[in-house]
Design an enzyme around this catalytic site. Structure first.
Site, PDB file in Angstrom:
ATOM      1  N   ALA A 225       0.969  -1.135   0.103  1.00 55.85           N
ATOM      2  CA  ALA A 225       0.029   0.015  -0.120  1.00 55.85           C
ATOM      3  C   ALA A 225       0.998   1.159   0.036  1.00 55.85           C
ATOM      4  O   ALA A 225       1.099   1.919  -0.969  1.00 55.85           O
ATOM      5  CB  ALA A 225      -0.905  -0.036   1.198  1.00 55.85           C
ATOM      6  N   ARG A 226       1.189   1.731   1.050  1.00 58.62           N
ATOM      7  CA  ARG A 226       2.068   2.868   1.236  1.00 58.62           C
ATOM      8  C   ARG A 226       3.257   2.538   2.528  1.00 58.62           C
ATOM      9  O   ARG A 226       2.708   2.261   3.487  1.00 58.62           O
ATOM     10  CB  ARG A 226       1.235   4.386   1.513  1.00 58.62           C
ATOM     11  CG  ARG A 226       0.484   4.555   0.298  1.00 58.62           C
ATOM     12  CD  ARG A 226       1.511   5.259  -0.774  1.00 58.62           C
ATOM     13  NE  ARG A 226       0.893   5.744  -1.838  1.00 58.62           N
ATOM     14  CZ  ARG A 226       0.609   5.008  -3.032  1.00 58.62           C
ATOM     15  NH1 ARG A 226       0.848   3.995  -3.177  1.00 58.62           N
ATOM     16  NH2 ARG A 226      -0.002   5.782  -4.039  1.00 58.62           N
TER      17      ARG A 226
ATOM     18  N   GLU B 198      10.532   7.360  -0.532  1.00 58.39           N
ATOM     19  CA  GLU B 198      10.842   6.801  -1.657  1.00 58.39           C
ATOM     20  C   GLU B 198      11.659   7.883  -2.477  1.00 58.39           C
ATOM     21  O   GLU B 198      11.105   9.127  -2.618  1.00 58.39           O
ATOM     22  CB  GLU B 198       9.737   6.340  -2.519  1.00 58.39           C
ATOM     23  CG  GLU B 198       9.024   5.401  -1.858  1.00 58.39           C
ATOM     24  CD  GLU B 198       7.698   4.741  -2.373  1.00 58.39           C
ATOM     25  OE1 GLU B 198       7.254   5.346  -3.441  1.00 58.39           O
ATOM     26  OE2 GLU B 198       7.075   3.875  -1.806  1.00 58.39           O
TER      27      GLU B 198
ATOM     28  N   ASP C   5       6.841  -3.381  -0.270  1.00 57.96           N
ATOM     29  CA  ASP C   5       7.000  -2.774  -1.943  1.00 57.96           C
ATOM     30  C   ASP C   5       6.872  -1.263  -1.853  1.00 57.96           C
ATOM     31  O   ASP C   5       8.101  -0.448  -2.006  1.00 57.96           O
ATOM     32  CB  ASP C   5       5.644  -2.927  -2.744  1.00 57.96           C
ATOM     33  CG  ASP C   5       5.572  -2.684  -4.205  1.00 57.96           C
ATOM     34  OD1 ASP C   5       6.849  -2.668  -4.830  1.00 57.96           O
ATOM     35  OD2 ASP C   5       4.980  -2.144  -4.579  1.00 57.96           O
TER      36      ASP C   5
ATOM     37  N   HIS D 210       8.689  -0.327  -4.823  1.00 60.92           N
ATOM     38  CA  HIS D 210       7.454   0.322  -5.391  1.00 60.92           C
ATOM     39  C   HIS D 210       7.369  -0.095  -6.807  1.00 60.92           C
ATOM     40  O   HIS D 210       6.883   0.812  -7.581  1.00 60.92           O
ATOM     41  CB  HIS D 210       7.564   1.774  -4.975  1.00 60.92           C
ATOM     42  CG  HIS D 210       5.911   2.342  -5.110  1.00 60.92           C
ATOM     43  ND1 HIS D 210       5.485   3.446  -4.496  1.00 60.92           N
ATOM     44  CD2 HIS D 210       4.851   1.954  -5.881  1.00 60.92           C
ATOM     45  CE1 HIS D 210       4.153   3.560  -4.498  1.00 60.92           C
ATOM     46  NE2 HIS D 210       3.733   2.837  -5.459  1.00 60.92           N
TER      47      HIS D 210
ATOM     48  N   SER E  88       5.673  -2.688  -7.851  1.00 55.35           N
ATOM     49  CA  SER E  88       4.364  -3.558  -8.119  1.00 55.35           C
ATOM     50  C   SER E  88       3.463  -3.167  -9.145  1.00 55.35           C
ATOM     51  O   SER E  88       2.811  -3.997  -9.718  1.00 55.35           O
ATOM     52  CB  SER E  88       3.897  -4.202  -6.779  1.00 55.35           C
ATOM     53  OG  SER E  88       3.209  -2.925  -6.339  1.00 55.35           O
TER      54      SER E  88
END
Ligand SMILES: NC(=O)C1=CN([C@@H]2O[C@H](COP(=O)(O)OP(=O)(O)OC[C@H]3O[C@@H](n4cnc5c(N)ncnc54)[C@H](O)[C@@H]3O)[C@@H](O)[C@H]2O)C=CC1
Ligand SMILES: O=C(O)C(=O)CO
Length: 312
Positions: free
Chosen positions: A223-224, A253, A248, A272, A274
């Site tokens: 998700a985050r 980031e 992920d 990230h 995905s």
């Protein structure tokens, strides 16, 4: 009527746009910032060409509809859109398949410890025993956030024989409500985060939640990053009670090279990635935009309208 649209989607959109729509194609945030001044419609994505809050603040009064390929709206200045009275449509569903597949990848990689197998391969070392021997069948997963992505994760894990429990904000369709899952955390082998990052979900997994998880359980986050308290996660990973974490997204980031999560034990990070899927993602995004454009021009309800107060 004027629209500001991403040049990357031009080959998919242009042949199907109405002839009376005036279009400017942006290739950079700087372009978008200039073009948006007199636009009625803007398709903006926060990454990779990051459109700043300032751009939306500087948009002209005519801006009525902002469309994005993003499902998660945490990077969008929702207050600016709210104060303008503009509608925001999101990308929920566009990359749900790709993201759900990554979540399953995370669960499988954790069960079989694919990370350790690949590290052994890098050393040209023939392992004599499997580093991960968990069979998914008869394990239990909780998927916190059972929407477009969460439900696909649930379907896919169920096919492996995993017993899946979903959590939604409303508790509809047999899912748990956000106030009920904490008390049951100790039941699950897999805790999967697939909810939006909002005021309610930021740091939702902290020291207490990690301590309440079943020994050996894995945390899978697609998700985050800001939904997990990283200090608490690092401590839990180092403590060894937690099976591990498959992350992920991260916070921030990109994750800085010296961030301790990179070298934390039993932690896999998929940067990230995905949501990326060949061209299908853009095809779905273009099709959604065109359906919404027709609805917008006809004054009819659009799809994927975000609730700016709720935050997703
Ligand atoms: N890693 C990646 O590349 C991607 C990540 N995402 C993230 O995944 C999130 C979910 O995406 P979708 O499934 O498409 O959204 P969605 O809107 O279809 O589903 C969200 C689900 O979360 C639930 N929810 C909301 N608040 C909650 C709370 N406080 N506790 C528990 N559940 C809650 C909702 O009831 C709903 O079931 C996005 O908001 C985004 O942040 C989305 C796409 C790609
Ligand atoms: O759609 C989203 O919210 C994403 O995070 C895409 O990577």
């Amino acid at each position: 009527m004027k629209a500001v649209l991403p040049a990357i989607a031009r080959p998919l959109l242009e042949p199907q746009l109405p002839s009376d729509l005036e279009v400017s194609w942006w290739t950079s945030p700087a372009d978008a910032k200039v073009m948006i001044a007199d636009a009625d419609i803007a398709w903006v994505d926060m990454q990779p060409t990051r459109l700043t809050e300032e751009t939306l603040r500087e948009a002209g009064d005519g801006l009525k509809w902002v469309s994005t390929i993003y499902a998660g709206l945490d990077a969008f200045p929702l207050d600016v859109l709210r104060s303008r009275g503009a509608t925001l449509t999101n990308g929920v569903g566009i990359n749900a398949i790709a993201v759900a597949e990554y979540a399953v990848l995370g669960v499988l990689a954790a069960a079989k410890r694919l990370d350790e197998v690949i590290r052994a391969q890098d050393r040209a070392e023939w392992l004599r025993d499997a580093p991960g021997k968990i069979e998914l069948a008869d394990t239990k997963a909780i998927v916190i956030g059972y929407g477009a992505i969460g439900r696909l994760i649930g379907d896919r894990l169920s096919a492996f024989g995993v017993e899946v429990t979903g959590v939604t904000r409303s508790g509809s369709n047999g899912t748990m409500t956000p106030d009920a899952w904490r008390a049951r955390l100790g039941e699950f082998d897999w805790v999967v985060l697939a909810a939006p990052s909002t005021g309610e979900t930021k740091s939702m997994i902290g020291e207490a939640e990690l301590a309440a998880m079943k020994p050996g359980a894995w945390l899978i986050n697609i998700a985050r990053g800001d939904m997990i308290d990283d200090d608490a996660l690092l401590e839990a990973l180092r403590g060894g009670k937690l099976g591990g974490a498959f992350l992920d997204p991260t916070n921030p980031e990109p994750l800085p090279a010296d961030h301790p999560l990179w070298s934390a034990p039993n932690c896999m990070i998929s940067m990230h990635l995905s949501g990326r899927s060949q061209t299908k993602m853009f095809q779905r995004a273009a099709a959604l935009f065109l359906r919404n454009l027709a609805a917008f021009r006809a004054g009819e309800p659009m799809e994927n309208v975000a609730d700016l107060d709720r935050g997703y």
